[in-house]
Motif scaffolding. Structure first.
Motif, PDB file in Angstrom:
ATOM      1  N   LEU A   1     100.078  -7.428   3.411  1.00 44.12           N
ATOM      2  CA  LEU A   1     100.317  -6.155   2.733  1.00 44.12           C
ATOM      3  C   LEU A   1     101.800  -5.901   2.446  1.00 44.12           C
ATOM      4  O   LEU A   1     102.137  -4.869   1.872  1.00 44.12           O
ATOM      5  CB  LEU A   1      99.744  -5.005   3.578  1.00 44.12           C
ATOM      6  CG  LEU A   1      98.248  -5.073   3.889  1.00 44.12           C
ATOM      7  CD1 LEU A   1      97.829  -3.870   4.723  1.00 44.12           C
ATOM      8  CD2 LEU A   1      97.408  -5.181   2.627  1.00 44.12           C
ATOM      9  N   ARG A   2     102.672  -6.844   2.799  1.00 42.00           N
ATOM     10  CA  ARG A   2     104.110  -6.648   2.547  1.00 42.00           C
ATOM     11  C   ARG A   2     104.381  -6.520   1.051  1.00 42.00           C
ATOM     12  O   ARG A   2     103.979  -7.368   0.269  1.00 42.00           O
ATOM     13  CB  ARG A   2     104.924  -7.805   3.108  1.00 42.00           C
ATOM     14  CG  ARG A   2     105.089  -7.754   4.612  1.00 42.00           C
ATOM     15  CD  ARG A   2     105.789  -8.971   5.088  1.00 42.00           C
ATOM     16  NE  ARG A   2     104.894 -10.098   4.737  1.00 42.00           N
ATOM     17  CZ  ARG A   2     105.128 -11.357   5.012  1.00 42.00           C
ATOM     18  NH1 ARG A   2     106.224 -11.702   5.606  1.00 42.00           N
ATOM     19  NH2 ARG A   2     104.275 -12.298   4.681  1.00 42.00           N
ATOM     20  N   GLY A   3     105.084  -5.438   0.714  1.00 39.26           N
ATOM     21  CA  GLY A   3     105.448  -5.204  -0.677  1.00 39.26           C
ATOM     22  C   GLY A   3     104.283  -4.804  -1.554  1.00 39.26           C
ATOM     23  O   GLY A   3     104.397  -4.775  -2.779  1.00 39.26           O
ATOM     24  N   ALA A   4     103.150  -4.454  -0.937  1.00 37.01           N
ATOM     25  CA  ALA A   4     101.917  -4.212  -1.688  1.00 37.01           C
ATOM     26  C   ALA A   4     101.856  -2.839  -2.343  1.00 37.01           C
ATOM     27  O   ALA A   4     102.491  -1.878  -1.925  1.00 37.01           O
ATOM     28  CB  ALA A   4     100.704  -4.380  -0.768  1.00 37.01           C
ATOM     29  N   PHE A   5     101.032  -2.798  -3.364  1.00 38.69           N
ATOM     30  CA  PHE A   5     100.592  -1.578  -4.038  1.00 38.69           C
ATOM     31  C   PHE A   5      99.133  -1.420  -3.626  1.00 38.69           C
ATOM     32  O   PHE A   5      98.324  -2.312  -3.872  1.00 38.69           O
ATOM     33  CB  PHE A   5     100.702  -1.771  -5.553  1.00 38.69           C
ATOM     34  CG  PHE A   5     100.177  -0.614  -6.376  1.00 38.69           C
ATOM     35  CD1 PHE A   5     101.061   0.282  -6.954  1.00 38.69           C
ATOM     36  CD2 PHE A   5      98.820  -0.438  -6.589  1.00 38.69           C
ATOM     37  CE1 PHE A   5     100.590   1.333  -7.734  1.00 38.69           C
ATOM     38  CE2 PHE A   5      98.348   0.608  -7.358  1.00 38.69           C
ATOM     39  CZ  PHE A   5      99.234   1.503  -7.930  1.00 38.69           C
ATOM     40  N   LEU A   6      98.786  -0.304  -2.969  1.00 36.14           N
ATOM     41  CA  LEU A   6      97.410  -0.065  -2.546  1.00 36.14           C
ATOM     42  C   LEU A   6      96.725   0.909  -3.485  1.00 36.14           C
ATOM     43  O   LEU A   6      97.335   1.860  -3.961  1.00 36.14           O
ATOM     44  CB  LEU A   6      97.370   0.509  -1.124  1.00 36.14           C
ATOM     45  CG  LEU A   6      98.006  -0.303  -0.011  1.00 36.14           C
ATOM     46  CD1 LEU A   6      97.790   0.383   1.328  1.00 36.14           C
ATOM     47  CD2 LEU A   6      97.477  -1.721   0.015  1.00 36.14           C
ATOM     48  N   LEU A   7      95.448   0.661  -3.722  1.00 32.52           N
ATOM     49  CA  LEU A   7      94.613   1.541  -4.543  1.00 32.52           C
ATOM     50  C   LEU A   7      93.492   2.056  -3.663  1.00 32.52           C
ATOM     51  O   LEU A   7      92.711   1.274  -3.128  1.00 32.52           O
ATOM     52  CB  LEU A   7      94.028   0.751  -5.726  1.00 32.52           C
ATOM     53  CG  LEU A   7      93.094   1.508  -6.658  1.00 32.52           C
ATOM     54  CD1 LEU A   7      93.867   2.563  -7.451  1.00 32.52           C
ATOM     55  CD2 LEU A   7      92.384   0.539  -7.603  1.00 32.52           C
ATOM     56  N   HIS A   8      93.414   3.369  -3.467  1.00 26.26           N
ATOM     57  CA  HIS A   8      92.318   3.945  -2.690  1.00 26.26           C
ATOM     58  C   HIS A   8      91.055   3.889  -3.550  1.00 26.26           C
ATOM     59  O   HIS A   8      90.907   4.646  -4.510  1.00 26.26           O
ATOM     60  CB  HIS A   8      92.633   5.384  -2.290  1.00 26.26           C
ATOM     61  CG  HIS A   8      93.634   5.459  -1.184  1.00 26.26           C
ATOM     62  ND1 HIS A   8      94.412   6.564  -0.970  1.00 26.26           N
ATOM     63  CD2 HIS A   8      93.979   4.574  -0.217  1.00 26.26           C
ATOM     64  CE1 HIS A   8      95.191   6.354   0.088  1.00 26.26           C
ATOM     65  NE2 HIS A   8      94.951   5.148   0.542  1.00 26.26           N
ATOM     66  N   THR A   9      90.167   2.953  -3.205  1.00 23.01           N
ATOM     67  CA  THR A   9      88.969   2.720  -4.003  1.00 23.01           C
ATOM     68  C   THR A   9      87.855   2.112  -3.173  1.00 23.01           C
ATOM     69  O   THR A   9      88.108   1.459  -2.165  1.00 23.01           O
ATOM     70  CB  THR A   9      89.276   1.780  -5.197  1.00 23.01           C
ATOM     71  OG1 THR A   9      88.139   1.720  -6.055  1.00 23.01           O
ATOM     72  CG2 THR A   9      89.645   0.376  -4.756  1.00 23.01           C
ATOM     73  N   ALA A  10      86.641   2.355  -3.592  1.00 20.27           N
ATOM     74  CA  ALA A  10      85.446   1.665  -3.097  1.00 20.27           C
ATOM     75  C   ALA A  10      84.704   1.286  -4.375  1.00 20.27           C
ATOM     76  O   ALA A  10      83.844   2.014  -4.860  1.00 20.27           O
ATOM     77  CB  ALA A  10      84.602   2.559  -2.207  1.00 20.27           C
ATOM     78  N   PRO A  11      85.068   0.165  -4.987  1.00 20.66           N
ATOM     79  CA  PRO A  11      84.623  -0.156  -6.341  1.00 20.66           C
ATOM     80  C   PRO A  11      83.138  -0.488  -6.468  1.00 20.66           C
ATOM     81  O   PRO A  11      82.512  -0.962  -5.521  1.00 20.66           O
ATOM     82  CB  PRO A  11      85.470  -1.380  -6.694  1.00 20.66           C
ATOM     83  CG  PRO A  11      85.784  -2.008  -5.390  1.00 20.66           C
ATOM     84  CD  PRO A  11      85.913  -0.883  -4.409  1.00 20.66           C
ATOM     85  N   GLY A  12      82.643  -0.236  -7.652  1.00 18.92           N
ATOM     86  CA  GLY A  12      81.300  -0.693  -8.018  1.00 18.92           C
ATOM     87  C   GLY A  12      81.438  -2.113  -8.545  1.00 18.92           C
ATOM     88  O   GLY A  12      82.199  -2.357  -9.484  1.00 18.92           O
ATOM     89  N   VAL A  13      80.746  -3.045  -7.904  1.00 18.23           N
ATOM     90  CA  VAL A  13      80.857  -4.459  -8.278  1.00 18.23           C
ATOM     91  C   VAL A  13      79.476  -5.102  -8.325  1.00 18.23           C
ATOM     92  O   VAL A  13      78.503  -4.552  -7.827  1.00 18.23           O
ATOM     93  CB  VAL A  13      81.744  -5.238  -7.267  1.00 18.23           C
ATOM     94  CG1 VAL A  13      83.170  -4.711  -7.269  1.00 18.23           C
ATOM     95  CG2 VAL A  13      81.153  -5.183  -5.867  1.00 18.23           C
ATOM     96  N   ARG A  14      79.426  -6.284  -8.931  1.00 17.96           N
ATOM     97  CA  ARG A  14      78.209  -7.102  -8.964  1.00 17.96           C
ATOM     98  C   ARG A  14      78.553  -8.425  -8.295  1.00 17.96           C
ATOM     99  O   ARG A  14      79.527  -9.080  -8.671  1.00 17.96           O
ATOM    100  CB  ARG A  14      77.766  -7.339 -10.403  1.00 17.96           C
ATOM    101  CG  ARG A  14      76.493  -8.154 -10.550  1.00 17.96           C
ATOM    102  CD  ARG A  14      76.070  -8.302 -12.018  1.00 17.96           C
ATOM    103  NE  ARG A  14      75.880  -7.000 -12.650  1.00 17.96           N
ATOM    104  CZ  ARG A  14      76.672  -6.504 -13.627  1.00 17.96           C
ATOM    105  NH1 ARG A  14      77.678  -7.202 -14.092  1.00 17.96           N
ATOM    106  NH2 ARG A  14      76.429  -5.321 -14.147  1.00 17.96           N
ATOM    107  N   LYS A  15      77.750  -8.816  -7.283  1.00 16.08           N
ATOM    108  CA  LYS A  15      78.021 -10.066  -6.563  1.00 16.08           C
ATOM    109  C   LYS A  15      77.633 -11.249  -7.434  1.00 16.08           C
ATOM    110  O   LYS A  15      76.537 -11.304  -7.984  1.00 16.08           O
ATOM    111  CB  LYS A  15      77.260 -10.099  -5.246  1.00 16.08           C
ATOM    112  CG  LYS A  15      77.665 -11.265  -4.366  1.00 16.08           C
ATOM    113  CD  LYS A  15      77.159 -11.121  -2.952  1.00 16.08           C
ATOM    114  CE  LYS A  15      77.769 -12.217  -2.105  1.00 16.08           C
ATOM    115  NZ  LYS A  15      77.719 -11.934  -0.697  1.00 16.08           N
TER     116      LYS A  15
END
Length: 173
Positions: A53-67
């Motif tokens: 996570l060093r230098g990271a940009f975090l996005l607060h999300t729980a995405p809708g995805v297809r496996k």
């Protein structure tokens, strides 16, 4: 207000120090999707994150995805969720893990989904959809800097102005 383009993860701290509350930012590179359950696992359960996570940009999300296959997913709808309930994790993410930016509610999921080029990595799949997600993005944004590294906060400014307006309205009653 200035406009910036920042590529994440960053290694030069000066990139973040250039940003001021109210500035506009477009993000390139990689962002990490994170949510309540992943942060609870990291901080309350003491489990080290499996992604750097060093230098990271975090996005607060729980995405809708297809496996698609084991560990591979296709995006369906990836939008932001509110950060308010996760605020207790903000400082430790920066101090302990070197996170440099966090994006919460305010984005438009349909647009954000088109700006995410690929889901490159998923960790802690058993927390689906609140896993750790590594997204490759192009022209993600524009975003507005809400809180900067200099102690400025648009949220604080709005609260202060609203309180003053409320006091004024009560005085008229």
């Amino acid at each position: 207000m200035a406009t910036h383009e920042v590529t994440f993860p960053i290694s030069d701290e000066q990139e973040i120090l250039k940003l001021r509350a109210g500035d506009e930012v477009v993000v390139q590179g990689h962002i990490i999707g994170i949510r309540d359950r992943t942060q609870i696992r990291i901080f309350d359960q003491g489990v080290e994150p499996p992604m750097d996570l060093r230098g990271a940009f975090l996005l607060h999300t729980a995405p809708g995805v297809r496996k698609l296959s084991e560990g591979r997913y296709e995006k369906v709808c990836i939008g932001t969720t509110t950060s308010a309930r996760m605020v207790r994790f903000t400082e430790p993410l920066g101090a302990q893990y070197g996170v440099r930016a966090i994006c919460g509610k305010g984005g438009a999921a349909a647009l954000e989904t088109t700006q995410i080029e690929e889901i490159e990595e998923v960790a802690w799949e058993e927390l689906m959809p609140e896993c750790l997600w590594k997204f490759r993005v192009k022209d993600f944004g524009p975003l507005t800097v809400g809180i900067d590294a200099h102690g400025n906060s648009l949220y604080h400014d709005v609260q202060t102005a609203a309180q003053a307006k409320l006091k004024e309205l009560y005085a008229r009653l």
